[in-house]
Design an enzyme around this catalytic site. Structure first.
Site, PDB file in Angstrom:
ATOM      1  N   HIS A   1       0.831  -1.203   0.000  1.00 20.27           N
ATOM      2  CA  HIS A   1       0.000   0.000   0.000  1.00 20.27           C
ATOM      3  C   HIS A   1       0.867   1.254   0.000  1.00 20.27           C
ATOM      4  CE1 HIS A   1       0.938   0.630   4.235  1.00 20.27           C
ATOM      5  NE2 HIS A   1       0.428  -0.539   4.565  1.00 20.27           N
TER       6      HIS A   1
ATOM      7  N   CYS B   1       3.136  -4.676   6.758  1.00 22.00           N
ATOM      8  CA  CYS B   1       2.876  -4.556   5.326  1.00 22.00           C
ATOM      9  C   CYS B   1       4.120  -4.045   4.604  1.00 22.00           C
ATOM     10  CB  CYS B   1       1.704  -3.607   5.080  1.00 22.00           C
ATOM     11  SG  CYS B   1       0.126  -4.198   5.759  1.00 22.00           S
TER      12      CYS B   1
END
Length: 289
Positions: free
Chosen positions: A200, A208
């Site tokens: 992202h 992440c």
């Protein structure tokens, strides 16, 4: 917007810093002429300099934080997206016609290397071999080298994953995002837990892989394009480092070395043959062919 704020911080700080130095210079001249300058004015100038320096540092931080962090190649295209907001970004084919970006119908493949901090996108046009499209700098990931094993451990995964159409999120709080499919069959066989592991934007991560907003716009658009034009899944292979002989020797004392040896055949096959290997899981081990 953040870069504009940073530039304003820097400019205003420099102006006031120059003014403060001029003020101190004038005060010093008056002191030499034995003209009294109240102590509180001298303190004001000193405090002003300190505030200007702090403001200058804040401004520099704003500017640096919002510099593009991906690695530009000769294939850079500053206007690759022509559609953001509540829909999936779309590649502007007119603008990228002369670049090395995939076109609709091409198969794409993502490789990430933690130690080098890079994300690669490769593409295959019709029956040709995979070609490198572009390399982006990973803005940040967490937990260092080694696989993710548990929800909340702060680790970013390593291994073989895929994303697909229903895992794309154009309305993410992190600008744009797509789920990598953790935990996969191998992770589940090991009892590893975790959820919502994404690639992202926003350059923040707790497990992440975070890119700059500009970087994720390009990556997301390419992934979305591939999944909209016939590719059902996009492979995402995440390695701790480039797994050539030198690095394998360098990290052979790691507690993760046995796991990394299971990843290496996939790295070797793609390096030598430019094909994505068949990967399965048997008895809690990756089988790579």
């Amino acid at each position: 917007m953040s870069r504009l704020i940073g530039n304003l911080f820097c400019l205003s700080s420099l102006i006031f810093l120059i003014a403060a130095f001029i003020g101190l210079l004038v005060a010093n001249l008056f002191r030499k002429k034995k003209v009294g300058i109240k102590s509180r004015y001298k303190k004001f100038f000193i405090y002003n300099i300190i505030c200007c320096l702090l403001s200058l540092i804040v401004g520099i931080c704003f500017v640096l934080k919002n510099q593009p962090a991906y690695l530009d190649t000769k294939y850079t295209n500053n206007d690759i997206l022509n559609n953001l907001g509540n829909t999936h970004p779309v590649i502007n084919q007119t603008q990228v016609a002369s670049t090395n970006f995939p076109v609709p119908g091409d198969q794409i493949y993502l490789r990430l290397f933690k130690q080098e901090g890079i994300l690669e996108i490769w593409y295959k046009h019709k029956n040709q071999q995979y070609q490198l499209s572009k390399i982006w700098k990973i803005c940040t990931f967490s937990g260092g080298l080694g696989p993710k094993k548990a929800e909340g451990d702060g680790k970013s995964p390593e291994g073989f994953y895929v994303t697909q159409r229903n895992l794309l999120n154009p309305n993410s709080n992190y600008h744009l995002a797509f789920n990598i499919g953790y935990p996969n069959a191998y992770d589940r066989s090991k009892g590893y837990t975790g959820s919502y592991i994404m690639i992202h934007g926003k350059c923040v991560s707790i497990g992440c892989y975070a890119m700059t907003d500009k970087g994720i716009e390009e990556i997301y658009a390419l992934v979305s394009q591939a999944l909209s034009s016939g590719q059902t899944q996009v492979p995402i292979h995440i390695f701790p480092f480039k797994m050539h002989t030198t690095n394998m020797k360098k990290y052979q004392g790691s507690a993760h070395y046995a796991f990394w040896q299971e990843l290496k055949p996939a790295y070797d096959i793609f390096q030598s043959q430019r094909r994505i290997p068949d990967i399965s899981v048997h008895n809690q081990h990756y089988i790579v062919r």
